[in-house]
Motif scaffolding. Sequence first.
Motif, mmCIF file in Angstrom:
data_model
loop_
_atom_site.group_PDB
_atom_site.id
_atom_site.type_symbol
_atom_site.label_atom_id
_atom_site.label_comp_id
_atom_site.label_asym_id
_atom_site.label_seq_id
_atom_site.Cartn_x
_atom_site.Cartn_y
_atom_site.Cartn_z
ATOM 1 N N GLU A 112 63.550 29.026 24.966
ATOM 2 C CA GLU A 112 63.885 30.550 24.612
ATOM 3 C C GLU A 112 63.575 31.593 26.164
ATOM 4 N N TYR A 114 64.007 34.526 24.267
ATOM 5 C CA TYR A 114 64.704 35.057 22.508
ATOM 6 C C TYR A 114 63.954 34.801 21.624
ATOM 7 N N CYS A 132 71.680 29.697 21.666
ATOM 8 C CA CYS A 132 71.889 31.400 21.721
ATOM 9 C C CYS A 132 70.328 31.621 20.857
ATOM 10 N N SER A 135 66.774 39.189 21.077
ATOM 11 C CA SER A 135 66.026 39.580 20.973
ATOM 12 C C SER A 135 65.668 39.887 19.371
ATOM 13 N N SER A 146 70.714 39.273 23.922
ATOM 14 C CA SER A 146 71.185 38.098 23.788
ATOM 15 C C SER A 146 70.988 36.846 25.389
ATOM 16 N N HIS A 147 70.937 35.772 25.108
ATOM 17 C CA HIS A 147 71.007 34.889 25.892
ATOM 18 C C HIS A 147 71.193 33.360 25.725
ATOM 19 N N THR A 149 72.048 29.603 26.417
ATOM 20 C CA THR A 149 71.925 28.071 27.567
ATOM 21 C C THR A 149 72.224 26.925 27.385
ATOM 22 N N THR A 166 72.576 29.427 32.463
ATOM 23 C CA THR A 166 71.878 30.470 31.289
ATOM 24 C C THR A 166 73.227 31.177 31.339
ATOM 25 N N HIS A 167 73.150 32.161 30.648
ATOM 26 C CA HIS A 167 73.775 33.782 30.804
ATOM 27 C C HIS A 167 72.520 35.085 29.605
ATOM 28 N N GLN A 168 72.668 35.883 30.480
ATOM 29 C CA GLN A 168 72.012 37.311 30.031
ATOM 30 C C GLN A 168 72.390 38.093 29.870
ATOM 31 N N ASN A 170 73.361 41.776 27.338
ATOM 32 C CA ASN A 170 72.717 42.502 27.020
ATOM 33 C C ASN A 170 74.091 43.266 26.301
#
Length: 403
Positions: A112, A114, A132, A135, A146-147, A149, A166-168, A170
């Motif tokens: 991942e 982070y 999930c 960072s 957060s990220h 997958t 995936t989703h980034q 912030n």
Amino acid sequence: MLPINEFITMLDKKKKTTLTISILVIMSMLPGVLTDAWNLVSPAKSLDEFEPFKTSYLQGGDTKSSDISPDGKFIASSTGRTVNFWDVQSNDEFFGYHVMNDGSSSTVKDREPYRNIADIEFSAIGNYYLVCSNSNNFYDGGIEASHLTLYNMTHSKGVASKVFRTHQINGIFIEDTAISPDETTYVACTEITANPESCNITFWDIESGDVVNSIMSNNYMATSITFTPDGKSLVASFDNDINPDRIVFFDLESGDVFKTIEERPVADLQFSEDGEVLVAGSVYRSEIIIWNGTTYEEMHRLKGMDLSPDSTALSSDGKYVMGMDFRRLIVWDTDSTRKIVSSRSQKLDFVDAFRSGTFSDDGKYIVIALDAPWESKYITDPPTGTGMVFIYDFEGILDSYYD
């Protein structure tokens, strides 16, 4: 006519029986006393009384999250930013990564973006699992993000799993995620404001990835979220600074709140499969709370942890709950609150720290992720770290306890 010695013996037996009944009646009237008595009469088992069904190394240590697929075939676990994916049903003594049907390597050891993997969760049907990661300010340049997958389970085609989407996200640390019971949506709290307190809970469509719903709540940080088993409601625990801390129940059709429980923030909210039991572990207190999953009446507060639980898991049938902090692991009977298993890491020569745990859906096994000492007999070929996953025969533990 009875001889005098037999008459005295009979009186003594009656006195003992009466005394025993009286003690049991008094114990039943005092909360917790009957349970404590049972724990003395039938003390909890310790993990060192049993050999694990299987063990495996992790890449590194300090395991944060773990889960087992509904069919019991695979385990996903995390160390650092690495997601380890294991084939549980391998015939090897030490189970390892899934292998393709043609025998070629299909190692699933995804990284991942982070380091802090906050959540790993299989869907109820088992076609997906969601990861999930958050960072870390030191390692990730001081950013707050957060990220997510979403992995697609494709082992029927010879591959264990693959990244589906995936989703980034912030500006937030996501504490928990959830997948709907019918595998149509997945959800997370994606936006928060501190004053006034608000939280936007976002729902994505699994097939398209589009946002299909959102709920704005006048609460702050969502520490745990879960769907009710019928998929009609969402339950979230909030850690607020201004408003009271609370657990909120949302109707998904209208978005309205239909129930609120005033409670300090909790983690690992989860229902039994039939929806009759709801449990969670306190974020700030060393306790696990059990509610009636229909009336939401509080049933028990389970004590005995040294610290607030790092992991709380409920068996699918709602009969058992497992909690652990890094020093203590306990499995309780949810009805009687009797301790079935109780172990301290410092008293086990194969555990440095407990990290996370779960039950298999069929109730046959418990999965425990832990950090092991280098001298552990289970570390036969020391890897780069001492993170391990242990699988125990839970049915065998229950048989041993109730014998």
